[in-house]
Design a protein around this motif. Structure first.
Motif, PDB file in Angstrom:
ATOM      1  N   VAL A 114      27.372  11.115  11.248  1.00 13.13           N
ATOM      2  CA  VAL A 114      27.580  12.501  11.642  1.00 13.13           C
ATOM      3  C   VAL A 114      26.915  13.405  10.605  1.00 13.13           C
ATOM      4  CG1 VAL A 114      29.300  14.306  12.057  1.00 13.13           C
ATOM      5  CG2 VAL A 114      29.745  11.955  12.792  1.00 13.13           C
ATOM      6  N   VAL A 115      26.051  14.277  11.069  1.00 13.85           N
ATOM      7  CA  VAL A 115      25.401  15.233  10.172  1.00 13.85           C
ATOM      8  C   VAL A 115      26.216  16.519  10.202  1.00 13.85           C
ATOM      9  CG1 VAL A 115      23.295  16.518   9.685  1.00 13.85           C
ATOM     10  CG2 VAL A 115      23.151  14.176  10.573  1.00 13.85           C
ATOM     11  N   ARG A 116      26.744  16.882   9.043  1.00 14.05           N
ATOM     12  CA  ARG A 116      27.546  18.099   8.900  1.00 14.05           C
ATOM     13  C   ARG A 116      26.876  18.986   7.871  1.00 14.05           C
ATOM     14  NH1 ARG A 116      30.881  13.634   8.600  1.00 14.05           N
ATOM     15  NH2 ARG A 116      32.619  13.517  10.048  1.00 14.05           N
ATOM     16  N   THR A 117      27.245  20.248   7.864  1.00  8.16           N
ATOM     17  CA  THR A 117      26.810  21.110   6.772  1.00  8.16           C
ATOM     18  C   THR A 117      27.548  20.653   5.513  1.00  8.16           C
ATOM     19  OG1 THR A 117      28.582  22.733   7.028  1.00  8.16           O
ATOM     20  CG2 THR A 117      26.549  23.085   8.358  1.00  8.16           C
ATOM     21  N   PRO A 118      27.056  20.999   4.334  1.00  6.04           N
ATOM     22  CA  PRO A 118      27.790  20.644   3.114  1.00  6.04           C
ATOM     23  C   PRO A 118      29.223  21.171   3.135  1.00  6.04           C
ATOM     24  CG  PRO A 118      25.579  21.316   2.548  1.00  6.04           C
ATOM     25  CD  PRO A 118      25.753  21.603   4.020  1.00  6.04           C
ATOM     26  N   GLU A 119      29.400  22.386   3.634  1.00  6.16           N
ATOM     27  CA  GLU A 119      30.740  22.977   3.676  1.00  6.16           C
ATOM     28  C   GLU A 119      31.652  22.196   4.621  1.00  6.16           C
ATOM     29  OE1 GLU A 119      27.794  24.719   3.926  1.00  6.16           O
ATOM     30  OE2 GLU A 119      27.917  25.445   1.856  1.00  6.16           O
ATOM     31  N   GLU A 120      31.146  21.826   5.800  1.00  4.87           N
ATOM     32  CA  GLU A 120      31.942  21.033   6.739  1.00  4.87           C
ATOM     33  C   GLU A 120      32.298  19.668   6.136  1.00  4.87           C
ATOM     34  OE1 GLU A 120      30.122  22.647  10.995  1.00  4.87           O
ATOM     35  OE2 GLU A 120      29.096  21.027   9.929  1.00  4.87           O
ATOM     36  N   THR A 121      31.345  19.083   5.447  1.00  2.00           N
ATOM     37  CA  THR A 121      31.584  17.790   4.797  1.00  2.00           C
ATOM     38  C   THR A 121      32.698  17.901   3.774  1.00  2.00           C
ATOM     39  OG1 THR A 121      29.294  17.072   5.110  1.00  2.00           O
ATOM     40  CG2 THR A 121      30.540  16.009   3.322  1.00  2.00           C
ATOM     41  N   LEU A 122      32.641  18.917   2.931  1.00  2.00           N
ATOM     42  CA  LEU A 122      33.632  19.080   1.877  1.00  2.00           C
ATOM     43  C   LEU A 122      35.021  19.385   2.433  1.00  2.00           C
ATOM     44  CD1 LEU A 122      31.396  21.002  -0.646  1.00  2.00           C
ATOM     45  CD2 LEU A 122      32.300  18.674  -0.928  1.00  2.00           C
ATOM     46  N   VAL A 123      35.088  20.207   3.469  1.00  2.00           N
ATOM     47  CA  VAL A 123      36.381  20.535   4.076  1.00  2.00           C
ATOM     48  C   VAL A 123      36.997  19.282   4.702  1.00  2.00           C
ATOM     49  CG1 VAL A 123      37.489  21.811   5.964  1.00  2.00           C
ATOM     50  CG2 VAL A 123      35.950  22.991   4.398  1.00  2.00           C
ATOM     51  N   GLU A 124      36.195  18.516   5.438  1.00  2.00           N
ATOM     52  CA  GLU A 124      36.716  17.303   6.080  1.00  2.00           C
ATOM     53  C   GLU A 124      37.103  16.257   5.032  1.00  2.00           C
ATOM     54  OE1 GLU A 124      37.832  14.625   9.215  1.00  2.00           O
ATOM     55  OE2 GLU A 124      37.891  16.760   8.847  1.00  2.00           O
TER      56      GLU A 124
ATOM     57  N   VAL B 250      32.916  10.039   5.214  1.00  2.78           N
ATOM     58  CA  VAL B 250      32.376  11.380   5.476  1.00  2.78           C
ATOM     59  C   VAL B 250      31.351  11.747   4.404  1.00  2.78           C
ATOM     60  CG1 VAL B 250      32.987  13.846   5.526  1.00  2.78           C
ATOM     61  CG2 VAL B 250      34.399  12.170   6.753  1.00  2.78           C
ATOM     62  N   LEU B 251      31.686  11.492   3.144  1.00  6.77           N
ATOM     63  CA  LEU B 251      30.780  11.801   2.036  1.00  6.77           C
ATOM     64  C   LEU B 251      29.536  10.913   2.078  1.00  6.77           C
ATOM     65  CD1 LEU B 251      33.600  12.227  -0.583  1.00  6.77           C
ATOM     66  CD2 LEU B 251      32.083  14.056   0.226  1.00  6.77           C
ATOM     67  N   GLU B 252      29.702   9.693   2.529  1.00  6.41           N
ATOM     68  CA  GLU B 252      28.554   8.784   2.653  1.00  6.41           C
ATOM     69  C   GLU B 252      27.551   9.307   3.684  1.00  6.41           C
ATOM     70  OE1 GLU B 252      28.016   4.296   4.175  1.00  6.41           O
ATOM     71  OE2 GLU B 252      29.387   4.526   2.475  1.00  6.41           O
ATOM     72  N   ASP B 253      28.053   9.894   4.773  1.00  2.12           N
ATOM     73  CA  ASP B 253      27.145  10.500   5.752  1.00  2.12           C
ATOM     74  C   ASP B 253      26.297  11.589   5.104  1.00  2.12           C
ATOM     75  OD1 ASP B 253      27.839   8.929   7.942  1.00  2.12           O
ATOM     76  OD2 ASP B 253      29.333  10.353   8.694  1.00  2.12           O
ATOM     77  N   ALA B 254      26.924  12.417   4.254  1.00  2.35           N
ATOM     78  CA  ALA B 254      26.174  13.485   3.576  1.00  2.35           C
ATOM     79  C   ALA B 254      25.158  12.889   2.612  1.00  2.35           C
ATOM     80  CB  ALA B 254      27.137  14.415   2.834  1.00  2.35           C
ATOM     81  N   TRP B 255      25.527  11.829   1.933  1.00  8.19           N
ATOM     82  CA  TRP B 255      24.629  11.154   1.003  1.00  8.19           C
ATOM     83  C   TRP B 255      23.394  10.634   1.744  1.00  8.19           C
ATOM     84  CZ3 TRP B 255      26.513   5.689  -0.766  1.00  8.19           C
ATOM     85  CH2 TRP B 255      25.498   4.997  -1.401  1.00  8.19           C
ATOM     86  N   LYS B 256      23.616  10.052   2.911  1.00  9.77           N
ATOM     87  CA  LYS B 256      22.515   9.444   3.652  1.00  9.77           C
ATOM     88  C   LYS B 256      21.656  10.458   4.397  1.00  9.77           C
ATOM     89  CE  LYS B 256      24.679   4.947   4.093  1.00  9.77           C
ATOM     90  NZ  LYS B 256      25.269   3.955   4.986  1.00  9.77           N
ATOM     91  N   SER B 257      22.242  11.610   4.754  1.00  7.80           N
ATOM     92  CA  SER B 257      21.494  12.577   5.565  1.00  7.80           C
ATOM     93  C   SER B 257      21.069  13.822   4.790  1.00  7.80           C
ATOM     94  CB  SER B 257      22.330  13.010   6.779  1.00  7.80           C
ATOM     95  OG  SER B 257      23.469  13.751   6.359  1.00  7.80           O
ATOM     96  N   GLY B 258      21.569  13.986   3.580  1.00  5.86           N
ATOM     97  CA  GLY B 258      21.301  15.195   2.814  1.00  5.86           C
ATOM     98  C   GLY B 258      19.926  15.218   2.183  1.00  5.86           C
ATOM     99  N   PRO B 259      19.591  16.348   1.598  1.00  3.81           N
ATOM    100  CA  PRO B 259      18.295  16.468   0.929  1.00  3.81           C
ATOM    101  C   PRO B 259      18.220  15.545  -0.298  1.00  3.81           C
ATOM    102  CG  PRO B 259      19.626  18.441   0.577  1.00  3.81           C
ATOM    103  CD  PRO B 259      20.387  17.564   1.520  1.00  3.81           C
TER     104      PRO B 259
END
Length: 162
Positions: free
Chosen positions: A41-51, A67-76
């Motif tokens: 799931v690709v979320r904004t950083p803010e959505e990721t942190l809230v979830e 959830v944090l792993e998704d941000a790690w894999k999809s983030g800049p």
């Protein structure tokens, strides 16, 4: 040899369909479990942190890690180490709550080192200094006392305002 076929996702990758508890431990088939976080799931950083904070507060650090792993894999690229470190902190708390103080301390230390590289800034409002101190203190406690900790009671604050 009579084997039970492995659980697979739609792309054919092995995925365990066993239900899991709040700390991500597999439960016997047929038992009621906690729904896993959907992957990719690709979320904004803010959505990721809230979830992630919601899940940490609920005593589900394994699920926050996903959830944090998704941000790690999809983030800049320039934020990957930050998100990877945050995921490691969550899985470190998971191990500590599961009764694995050695693994918990190792992951908390590794995660703290990763997020500490962002200490000169406050990316997305993340309390890098506070998280680093929290992780170092909990890792030291785990090494010293080898205790199991309550996941919700020891959850960190990511710095996200509610």
């Amino acid at each position: 040899m009579n084997r039970t076929p492995r659980d697979r996702d739609t792309e054919g990758r092995a995925r365990s369909a066993r239900p899991r508890d709040g700390l991500g431990r597999p439960l016997p088939y047929g038992q009621e479990g906690i729904a896993r976080q959907p992957e990719g799931v690709v979320r904004t950083p803010e959505e990721t942190l809230v979830e992630a904070q919601r899940l940490l507060d609920a005593g589900m650090p394994f699920h926050a890690h996903e959830v944090l792993e998704d941000a790690w894999k999809s983030g800049p690229d320039d934020e990957r180490e930050l998100w990877r470190g945050l995921a490691q902190l969550a899985v470190g708390l998971t191990h500590a709550a599961r009764g694995n103080p050695t693994g918990g301390a190792a992951l908390l230390t590794r995660g703290a080192q990763s997020v500490a590289t962002y200490a000169s800034s406050t990316p997305h409002g993340i309390d890098v200094g506070g998280l680093t101190r929290w992780a170092q203190e909990l890792a030291e406690e785990l090494r010293r006392d080898a205790a199991t900790v309550p996941a919700a009671g020891r959850a960190p604050r990511l710095g996200v305002s509610r």
